[in-house]
Design an enzyme around this catalytic site. Structure first.
Site, mmCIF file in Angstrom:
data_model
loop_
_atom_site.group_PDB
_atom_site.id
_atom_site.type_symbol
_atom_site.label_atom_id
_atom_site.label_comp_id
_atom_site.label_asym_id
_atom_site.label_seq_id
_atom_site.Cartn_x
_atom_site.Cartn_y
_atom_site.Cartn_z
ATOM 1 C CG HIS A 75 -2.156 -0.805 1.029
ATOM 2 N ND1 HIS A 75 -3.354 -0.498 1.627
ATOM 3 C CD2 HIS A 75 -2.387 -1.898 0.269
ATOM 4 C CE1 HIS A 75 -4.267 -1.387 1.257
ATOM 5 N NE2 HIS A 75 -3.700 -2.249 0.441
ATOM 6 C CE LYS A 299 4.039 3.145 13.288
ATOM 7 N NZ LYS A 299 4.084 2.576 11.956
ATOM 8 C CE1 TYR A 387 -1.112 3.945 9.377
ATOM 9 C CE2 TYR A 387 -0.116 3.123 7.356
ATOM 10 C CZ TYR A 387 -1.123 3.076 8.303
ATOM 11 O OH TYR A 387 -2.129 2.147 8.183
HETATM 12 C C1 PHB Z 1 -6.054 -4.042 10.817
HETATM 13 O O1 PHB Z 1 -6.380 -4.877 11.675
HETATM 14 O O2 PHB Z 1 -6.163 -4.285 9.615
HETATM 15 C C2 PHB Z 1 -5.531 -2.710 11.233
HETATM 16 C C3 PHB Z 1 -5.547 -2.359 12.575
HETATM 17 C C4 PHB Z 1 -5.081 -1.106 12.932
HETATM 18 C C5 PHB Z 1 -4.602 -0.230 11.961
HETATM 19 C C6 PHB Z 1 -4.582 -0.620 10.641
HETATM 20 C C7 PHB Z 1 -5.047 -1.852 10.261
HETATM 21 O O3 PHB Z 1 -4.177 1.005 12.299
#
Ligand code: PHB
Ligand code: APR
Length: 404
Positions: A75, A299, A387
């Site tokens: 992504h 994270k 991020y």
């Molecule tokens: C996910 O479970 O896909 C997920 C959880 C927290 C995030 C991003 C994706 O910040």
């Protein structure tokens, strides 16, 4: 009592313990994993699903990136929906081409377990009454499995046993300091075999509260809603979930949303938590055993991976190069990165969630902060570089001599 000897006893076979085991195995360093649950239970746990580039690199270094390369979805951006409008953060453009990979933690765990089985490495599953002893001098671990008592004598213990584990709890009170923030809401998450609403993740800030549209693949979606901590999962039928999600989305996403029966539904509380230090004599803490982040910045798994990068290279340096430097520096190095990720996760959580206690003034300030971030390249870059993951060095140990 059966007595065994090894170099490193790893407590816990979550992603942290399994990855450490795999990296030690590749370096020829003997170790044993002791896990209290069954292998099936460990392999089925549903968790988050975003890997930073550095985590992908580490899994490659560990030789477990085959499925990840095949099924991981790279992504290059995320969307932030606020005030009914979506704003794209172009992660790659803002970070000199970096990206994240959508790949479930469940899959990471399965890949590591598979590699472990293939290499015929020792894991004690369903270990009961696990205890760690004498880690300031001559460490050993005791436990029971199938009514047989075991003692494992070792040089080091790696506490990879998560937030509720036995390792952190075994450290004397006067040797440890913890820092904690508990948030007054939880995340209700569902997994469903429906195509994702959008090609990229959407983080939603709305008057009705936070929501997140995520995915596991092009046919499996993961959605979350901010809910009061007092809510119980039985109160949320699938219909109610989809309805509320729609209420938090913009018109276009509402229209594109494909709903369907959930295959998993659960509520998780949000917490920030850090333990200092992360080493106590011959005991190391790593992953959730040492720190927890709220999931907003994705994270958790990535921090567990960076701890293990530092820990595995410290142990390799110790056994192969006879150097204690990595061991001495382990805690400080980890904590520097941990606190930065804690700050980022706290900030994302604060910025995007509704807090019951916030005044109209607080809300206006928050909206202004979001508007600033989204309207400024500097602001967007701050978000993007955190991020995709703050960089750290993955040491490469090639053509290692056998550990002695
Ligand atoms: C996910 O479970 O896909 C997920 C959880 C927290 C995030 C991003 C994706 O910040
Ligand atoms: N003895 C043996 N094993 C234990 C004990 C114990 N006393 N207590 C806990 N465990 C095991 C748990 O059953 C679990 O399998 O330790 C493992 C810890 O795994 P995780 O909780 O997945 O923690 P970690 O490996 O650090 O992974 C961090 O998981 O929770 C997410 O957000 C987090 O993504 C991050 C990742």
């Amino acid at each position: 009592m059966e007595i065994l000897k090894t170099k490193v006893a790893i407590i816990g076979s979550g992603p942290a313990g399994l990855l450490l085991g795999q990296l030690l195995y590749k370096a020829g360093i003997e170790h044993i994993i002791i896990e209290q649950k069954s292998a099936d239970y460990v392999a089925a746990r549903i968790r988050a699903g975003i890997l930073e580039q550095v985590s992908v690199d580490l899994l490659k270094e560990a030789g477990v990136d085959q499925h990840l390369n095949e099924f991981g979805l790279p992504h290059h951006g995320i969307e932030i929906l606020t005030g009914g409008e979506k704003h794209r953060i172009d992660l790659s453009a803002l970070t000199q081409g970096k990206q994240v990979t959508v790949y479930g933690q469940t899959e990471v765990t399965k890949d590591l377990m598979q590699a472990r089985r293939e290499a015929d490495l020792t894991t004690f599953y369903e270990a009961q009454n696990v205890k760690i002893h004498d880690f300031y001098a001559q460490p050993y671990v005791t436990f029971t499995q199938n009514d047989q008592q075991y003692q494992i004598r070792c040089d080091f213990i790696a506490g990879c046993d998560g937030y509720h584990g036995v390792c952190r709890a075994s450290v004397p009170q006067d040797k440890i300091k913890t820092f904690e923030k508990v948030y007054p809401f939880g995340w209700l998450g569902i997994l469903a075999d429906v195509p994702p609403v959008s090609d990229e993740l959407i983080y939603v800030q709305s008057e009705r509260g936070f929501a997140l549209c995520s995915m596991r693949s092009n046919t499996r979606s993961r959605y979350y809603l901010q809910v009061p901590l007092t809510d119980r999962v039985e109160e949320w039928s699938d219909e109610r979930f989809w309805e509320e999600l729609k209420n938090r989305l913009d018109a276009e996403s509402r229209e594109n949303l494909v709903t369907g029966p959930s295959i998993e539904k659960s509520i998780a509380p949000l917490r920030s938590f850090v333990t200092e230090p992360m080493r106590f004599g011959h005991l190391f803490l790593a992953g959730d055993a040492a720190h927890i982040v709220p999931p907003t910045g994705a994270k958790g798994l990535n921090l567990a991976a960076s701890d293990i990068a530092y820990l595995s290279s410290a142990l390799i340096e110790y056994y192969i190069n006879n150097s204690e430097q990595g061991i001495i520096e382990y805690s400080e190095k980890c904590l520097k990165r941990v606190w930065k990720a804690e700050r980022f996760s706290w900030w994302m959580t604060h910025l995007l969630h509704r807090f019951e206690t916030e005044s109209d003034f607080d809300l206006k300030i928050k909206q202004a902060e979001l508007a600033y971030i989204l309207g400024s390249e500097a602001g967007q870059t701050t978000l993007a570089e955190n991020y995709v993951g703050l960089p750290y060095e993955i040491k490469k140990f090639e053509n290692l001599p056998k550990a002695s």
